[in-house]
Design an enzyme around this catalytic site. Structure first.
Site, PDB file in Angstrom:
ATOM      1  N   ARG A   1      -7.483   1.990  -2.669  1.00  0.00           N
ATOM      2  CA  ARG A   1      -8.410   1.872  -1.537  1.00  0.00           C
ATOM      3  C   ARG A   1      -9.184   3.179  -1.374  1.00  0.00           C
ATOM      4  NH1 ARG A   1      -7.633   0.205   4.825  1.00  0.00           N
ATOM      5  NH2 ARG A   1      -9.128  -1.499   4.751  1.00  0.00           N
TER       6      ARG A   1
ATOM      7  N   TYR B   1      -6.262  10.595   4.373  1.00  0.00           N
ATOM      8  CA  TYR B   1      -4.874  10.927   4.019  1.00  0.00           C
ATOM      9  C   TYR B   1      -4.860  11.780   2.744  1.00  0.00           C
ATOM     10  CZ  TYR B   1      -3.934   7.763   7.815  1.00  0.00           C
ATOM     11  OH  TYR B   1      -3.926   7.197   9.057  1.00  0.00           O
TER      12      TYR B   1
ATOM     13  N   GLN C   1       0.841  -1.199   0.000  1.00  0.00           N
ATOM     14  CA  GLN C   1       0.000   0.000   0.000  1.00  0.00           C
ATOM     15  C   GLN C   1       0.876   1.249   0.000  1.00  0.00           C
ATOM     16  OE1 GLN C   1      -2.415   1.457   3.316  1.00  0.00           O
ATOM     17  NE2 GLN C   1      -4.212   1.393   1.990  1.00  0.00           N
TER      18      GLN C   1
ATOM     19  N   GLY D   1      -9.313  -7.173   8.490  1.00  0.00           N
ATOM     20  CA  GLY D   1      -8.232  -6.403   9.097  1.00  0.00           C
ATOM     21  C   GLY D   1      -7.806  -6.976  10.432  1.00  0.00           C
ATOM     22  N   ARG D   2      -8.367  -6.437  11.502  1.00  0.00           N
ATOM     23  CA  ARG D   2      -7.925  -6.830  12.844  1.00  0.00           C
ATOM     24  C   ARG D   2      -7.900  -8.335  13.098  1.00  0.00           C
ATOM     25  NH1 ARG D   2     -11.169  -2.015  15.664  1.00  0.00           N
ATOM     26  NH2 ARG D   2     -12.480  -2.705  13.951  1.00  0.00           N
TER      27      ARG D   2
HETATM   28  C1  8OZ Z   1      -4.036   3.016  12.132  1.00  0.00           C
HETATM   29  C2  8OZ Z   1      -2.988   3.755  12.650  1.00  0.00           C
HETATM   30  C3  8OZ Z   1      -2.205   4.512  11.819  1.00  0.00           C
HETATM   31  C4  8OZ Z   1      -2.460   4.554  10.471  1.00  0.00           C
HETATM   32  C5  8OZ Z   1      -5.164   3.888   7.929  1.00  0.00           C
HETATM   33  C6  8OZ Z   1      -2.789   3.837   7.606  1.00  0.00           C
HETATM   34  O1  8OZ Z   1      -6.118   4.059   8.702  1.00  0.00           O
HETATM   35  C7  8OZ Z   1      -3.787   3.854   8.459  1.00  0.00           C
HETATM   36  C8  8OZ Z   1      -3.524   3.814   9.928  1.00  0.00           C
HETATM   37  C9  8OZ Z   1      -4.294   3.052  10.774  1.00  0.00           C
HETATM   38  O2  8OZ Z   1      -5.348   3.760   6.721  1.00  0.00           O
END
Ligand code: 8OZ
Length: 365
Positions: free
Chosen positions: A228, A181, A100, A317-318
């Site tokens: 994503r 982001y 990613q 995920g988790r």
């Molecule tokens: C949790 C902590 C820090 C970054 C995301 C890259 O939420 C993250 C991330 C997740 O996509």
């Protein structure tokens, strides 16, 4: 009952996946010297190689793109070499792995930025959220707005990172267009107040994400490029006043680029699936490539959505953090190990490579 479609092989562009289970990207903050993936990281991903596809943790495309301590990069020779050990270990186990590609934009801290400068963003608006630096959760730093003249450099960083990823042996890349982001910040009007060609209407706000998708897919092939998206997540203080037409437009454009997949976080990242109304079926219909569905899936929901044709692959995920053999556990309806939240971000082997498989747990009894 017939076995779930989740365990059937599936094509992803030119590659064949052993099953429809995807390991979602998960930030673990365990990079070593030079922000390279180390031997423990190779072991961690190799342990999980029975997933049809692994997607690596988010990896910054430049120093400017980093927002948390000890996250790996994919912009230096040492980082390429570190990742090569990971991809070799995964491939030796018959697995497949994408990386990613990440630029955090305003979700960063001056202590991580080149020369201690301000993090960059579409507009000089701070997110009301925290990042993880110096071993603690800390408010993000106030960002500065990117100059128009700096945007080609951002696109070039993603492009070069994709080439580096191929050199490191990855099967493909996932562009991080989600979770508040940089690319999501440009796309959504809660963070983007620009008045140039990268701000204003949908086409302008989507431009950076699409510029990046085009540059990356031209560099390494659209059949190795996924993205994503998280249309309605409130993660990292992001918002948009009208996400449906925005993401319908984005997906139409990604479709025209022939991207291999869209990976859609349905709802609030790691939280409620019904946080806001949104028609994911509209994205599914528009996009001719693979649709990876994510967020709060279990075996029952995964099977239901695959049977309904609402998704091709399901990302977990988790559950993958605590269960290296998640595929086997889902297949046999075995109980899952519990997640240890204290070891999620940073540290060593504890809570990283020491979660037992079913086999190991039974042998120890
Ligand atoms: C949790 C902590 C820090 C970054 C995301 C890259 O939420 C993250 C991330 C997740 O996509």
């Amino acid at each position: 009952m017939s076995p779930s479609k989740l365990f059937e092989p599936s094509k992803l562009g030119p590659i064949t996946l052993a099953n429809r289970v995807v390991m979602a990207p998960l930030t673990r903050n365990r990079a070593v010297e030079g922000l390279a993936a180390g031997p423990l990281t190779a072991e961690y991903y190799a342990q999980r190689a029975s997933a049809g596809l692994l997607i690596s943790e988010a990896s910054q495309v430049s120093q400017q793109g980093q927002g948390y301590q000890d996250t790996p990069g994919i912009y230096s020779k040492a980082q390429i070499a570190g990742w090569r050990k990971v991809t070799d270990a995964v491939h030796a186990k018959g697995g497949r792995i994408f990386i990613q590609l990440w630029h955090v934009g305003r979700i960063s801290h001056v202590s991580l930025q080149p020369d201690g400068g301000a993090p960059v963003a579409p507009s000089a608006i701070a997110a009301k959220t925290k990042t993880f630096v110096g071993g603690a959760f800390t408010d993000v730093s106030a960002p500065r707005a990117l100059e128009l003249s700096e945007i080609p450099g951002i696109v070039a960083a993603f492009r070069q990172a994709a080439l580096n990823a191929v050199e490191a042996g990855f099967d493909g890349v996932e562009i991080h267009g989600a979770n508040g982001y940089l690319l999501d910040q440009f796309a959504k009007d809660g963070a983007n107040k620009r008045t140039d060609t990268y701000g204003g209407g949908i086409e302008n706000r989507a431009r950076l994400m699409l510029d990046v998708a085009k540059a990356v897919s031209e560099a390494i092939g659209a059949d190795r490029t996924g993205i994503r998206l998280s249309p309605v997540t409130p993660a990292n203080d992001i918002s948009d006043s009208n996400p449906q037409p925005l993401f319908d437009y984005i997906v139409d454009q990604l479709n025209a680029l022939n991207l291999v997949y869209i990976h859609v976080i349905e709802g609030a990242t790691g939280g409620a699936r019904d946080v806001a109304p949104f028609d994911y079926g509209s994205l599914r219909k528009r996009f001719h490539g693979t649709y990876i569905a994510n967020n709060g899936y279990d075996l029952a929901l995964a099977t239901k959505q695959l049977d309904a044709g609402a998704a091709d692959l399901i990302a977990f995920g988790r559950p993958f953090i605590a269960n290296p053999d998640l595929v086997e556990r889902l297949k046999t309806k075995a109980p899952l190990n519990e997640l240890d939240r204290a070891t999620l971000y940073g540290g060593g082997a504890k809570g990283y490579t020491d979660y037992p498989t079913l086999k190991a747990a039974q042998a120890a009894e």
